[in-house]
Design a protein around this motif. Sequence first.
Motif, short mmCIF file in Angstrom:
data_model
loop_
_atom_site.label_atom_id
_atom_site.label_comp_id
_atom_site.label_asym_id
_atom_site.label_seq_id
_atom_site.Cartn_x
_atom_site.Cartn_y
_atom_site.Cartn_z
N THR A 107 -0.54 -9.03 7.32
CA THR A 107 -0.03 -9.06 5.96
C THR A 107 1.27 -8.28 5.86
OG1 THR A 107 -1.22 -7.05 5.28
CG2 THR A 107 -2.38 -9.16 5.04
N ALA A 108 2.06 -8.64 4.85
CA ALA A 108 3.26 -7.89 4.49
C ALA A 108 3.05 -7.42 3.06
CB ALA A 108 4.50 -8.76 4.59
N SER A 109 2.99 -6.12 2.87
CA SER A 109 2.78 -5.55 1.53
C SER A 109 4.03 -4.79 1.12
CB SER A 109 1.56 -4.63 1.52
OG SER A 109 1.71 -3.60 2.48
N TYR A 110 4.31 -4.80 -0.17
CA TYR A 110 5.50 -4.13 -0.69
C TYR A 110 5.26 -3.74 -2.15
CZ TYR A 110 6.27 -8.88 -2.40
OH TYR A 110 6.11 -10.11 -2.99
N PRO A 111 5.86 -2.64 -2.60
CA PRO A 111 5.65 -2.19 -3.98
C PRO A 111 6.31 -3.13 -4.97
CG PRO A 111 7.29 -0.82 -2.89
CD PRO A 111 6.71 -1.71 -1.83
N SER A 112 5.76 -3.17 -6.16
CA SER A 112 6.32 -4.02 -7.22
C SER A 112 7.50 -3.32 -7.89
CB SER A 112 5.24 -4.34 -8.26
OG SER A 112 4.79 -3.15 -8.87
N THR A 113 8.18 -4.05 -8.73
CA THR A 113 9.35 -3.49 -9.41
C THR A 113 8.96 -2.58 -10.56
OG1 THR A 113 9.44 -5.49 -10.78
CG2 THR A 113 10.81 -5.45 -8.79
N SER A 114 7.70 -2.64 -11.00
CA SER A 114 7.23 -1.82 -12.12
C SER A 114 6.08 -0.95 -11.66
CB SER A 114 6.78 -2.70 -13.29
OG SER A 114 6.20 -1.92 -14.31
N PRO A 115 6.07 0.34 -12.03
CA PRO A 115 4.97 1.23 -11.62
C PRO A 115 3.61 0.80 -12.16
CG PRO A 115 6.86 2.49 -12.42
CD PRO A 115 7.12 1.07 -12.78
N PRO A 119 0.93 -3.00 -6.00
CA PRO A 119 1.74 -3.58 -4.91
C PRO A 119 1.30 -5.01 -4.59
CG PRO A 119 1.01 -1.36 -4.36
CD PRO A 119 0.26 -1.76 -5.58
N SER A 120 2.23 -5.78 -4.07
CA SER A 120 1.94 -7.15 -3.66
C SER A 120 1.62 -7.19 -2.17
CB SER A 120 3.14 -8.06 -3.95
OG SER A 120 3.43 -8.10 -5.34
N GLU A 121 0.79 -8.14 -1.79
CA GLU A 121 0.40 -8.30 -0.39
C GLU A 121 0.30 -9.78 -0.08
OE1 GLU A 121 -2.54 -5.86 2.45
OE2 GLU A 121 -3.57 -7.04 0.93
N ALA A 122 0.96 -10.20 1.00
CA ALA A 122 0.98 -11.61 1.38
C ALA A 122 0.58 -11.76 2.84
CB ALA A 122 2.36 -12.21 1.14
N VAL A 123 -0.25 -12.73 3.13
CA VAL A 123 -0.65 -13.04 4.51
C VAL A 123 0.43 -13.91 5.14
CG1 VAL A 123 -2.36 -14.16 5.98
CG2 VAL A 123 -3.10 -12.88 3.97
N ILE A 124 0.92 -13.52 6.32
CA ILE A 124 1.95 -14.31 6.99
C ILE A 124 1.43 -15.01 8.25
CG2 ILE A 124 3.76 -12.78 6.13
CD1 ILE A 124 3.97 -11.69 9.03
N TRP A 125 0.27 -14.56 8.76
CA TRP A 125 -0.28 -15.16 9.98
C TRP A 125 -1.77 -14.85 10.05
CZ3 TRP A 125 -2.75 -13.30 14.36
CH2 TRP A 125 -2.78 -14.15 15.48
N ASP A 126 -2.56 -15.79 10.58
CA ASP A 126 -3.99 -15.54 10.74
C ASP A 126 -4.52 -16.34 11.93
OD1 ASP A 126 -4.17 -18.16 9.83
OD2 ASP A 126 -4.77 -17.60 7.81
N ARG A 193 13.93 -5.54 -1.36
CA ARG A 193 12.74 -4.73 -1.68
C ARG A 193 12.55 -3.73 -0.55
NH1 ARG A 193 8.93 -6.99 -5.29
NH2 ARG A 193 10.07 -8.21 -6.84
N GLU A 194 12.22 -2.51 -0.91
CA GLU A 194 12.09 -1.44 0.08
C GLU A 194 10.63 -1.04 0.28
OE1 GLU A 194 14.54 1.68 -1.43
OE2 GLU A 194 16.43 0.74 -0.77
N ASN A 195 10.43 -0.25 1.35
CA ASN A 195 9.12 0.33 1.67
C ASN A 195 8.03 -0.74 1.87
OD1 ASN A 195 10.17 2.98 1.40
ND2 ASN A 195 9.88 2.89 -0.81
N ALA A 196 8.38 -1.80 2.55
CA ALA A 196 7.40 -2.84 2.89
C ALA A 196 6.69 -2.45 4.19
CB ALA A 196 8.08 -4.19 3.03
N THR A 197 5.49 -2.96 4.36
CA THR A 197 4.69 -2.63 5.54
C THR A 197 4.07 -3.89 6.12
OG1 THR A 197 4.12 -0.47 4.59
CG2 THR A 197 2.79 -1.25 6.45
N LEU A 198 4.25 -4.07 7.40
CA LEU A 198 3.61 -5.15 8.14
C LEU A 198 2.34 -4.57 8.77
CD1 LEU A 198 4.51 -8.13 8.67
CD2 LEU A 198 5.24 -7.36 10.94
N SER A 199 1.18 -5.16 8.47
CA SER A 199 -0.09 -4.56 8.89
C SER A 199 -1.02 -5.59 9.52
CB SER A 199 -0.81 -3.91 7.70
OG SER A 199 0.01 -2.98 7.04
N LEU A 200 -1.78 -5.12 10.50
CA LEU A 200 -2.81 -5.94 11.14
C LEU A 200 -4.15 -5.67 10.49
CD1 LEU A 200 -3.84 -7.79 13.48
CD2 LEU A 200 -4.11 -5.69 14.82
#
Length: 262
Positions: A107-115, A119-126, A193-200
């Motif tokens: 997944t790739a998760s990143y903070p939203s524009t509003s507190p 945060p949003s999270e999207a699956v890019i591969w499975d 968008r900043e502070n995104a994270t790619l996670s397994l």
Amino acid sequence: MHSSLVRIQNVFGYFTSVAFAVAAAVAVSVLLSSQTPSASLELKNVQVVKGRPHYYSTKREEYAHVKFDLDAGMRLAFPQPPPSKLTHPDLTSLFNWNTKQIFMYITASYPSTSPSIPPSEAVIWDAIIPSDHAPFHPNTYIHPTSKTPPKSKSKSKSKGKPYPEGASAGIVKLSNQKPKYQITDVSGKIAERENATLSLHWNVQPWVGALVWTNTKSYGRWSGLKGGADKFDFPSLKGSETIKKEDLKTETGAEKNRGSPA
């Protein structure tokens, strides 16, 4: 004297009670199996363009295309080496006598524009990684090969394997891997968008018992995941004319019923 029907009911009731007790014992016994998962996940390239991320999209919007490297081992080998002697990323310990398959996803998760918005999270591969003892299913993962062998009419087609050629069952090594899914945002904008994270992540699917999701903390003999994440920032928007169309394609894999690459 009991009738034949009563006797059959008693035998069936006893059988189901024993079967339930055995299944419960097997499901609980996995808590005695140590887990020391680790993996290496690295972002290789990320591009943000504006267009139609899918063929069925009705509007043009910003979307991100992420490529990554993944090195994760799931070798079904017993006994397992101690964590201090592991020289490569390893998820072997997720497999035990009660593991049927593992659903792995990135997944790739990143903070939203509003507190006030989570945060949003999207699956890019499975991928579905089966155990050696699991029956073949057309939707299980087929690992890409380094070289494509020449086609031969005399040679019959062989089923793809979920691990690289020459490796043991379950090994996953991907280099500069294209995503299966593009990243879009509900706002239609994702550039810078900043502070995104790619996670397994994973979901262990047992033969009997409860599903087990990714654990990042240690519980008893189960250690949390080490590695398997990478921080990054989404770049600024690029014009579609400056990027080759081939560089923005997705890759759904060789599994059946997964469709063709977009």
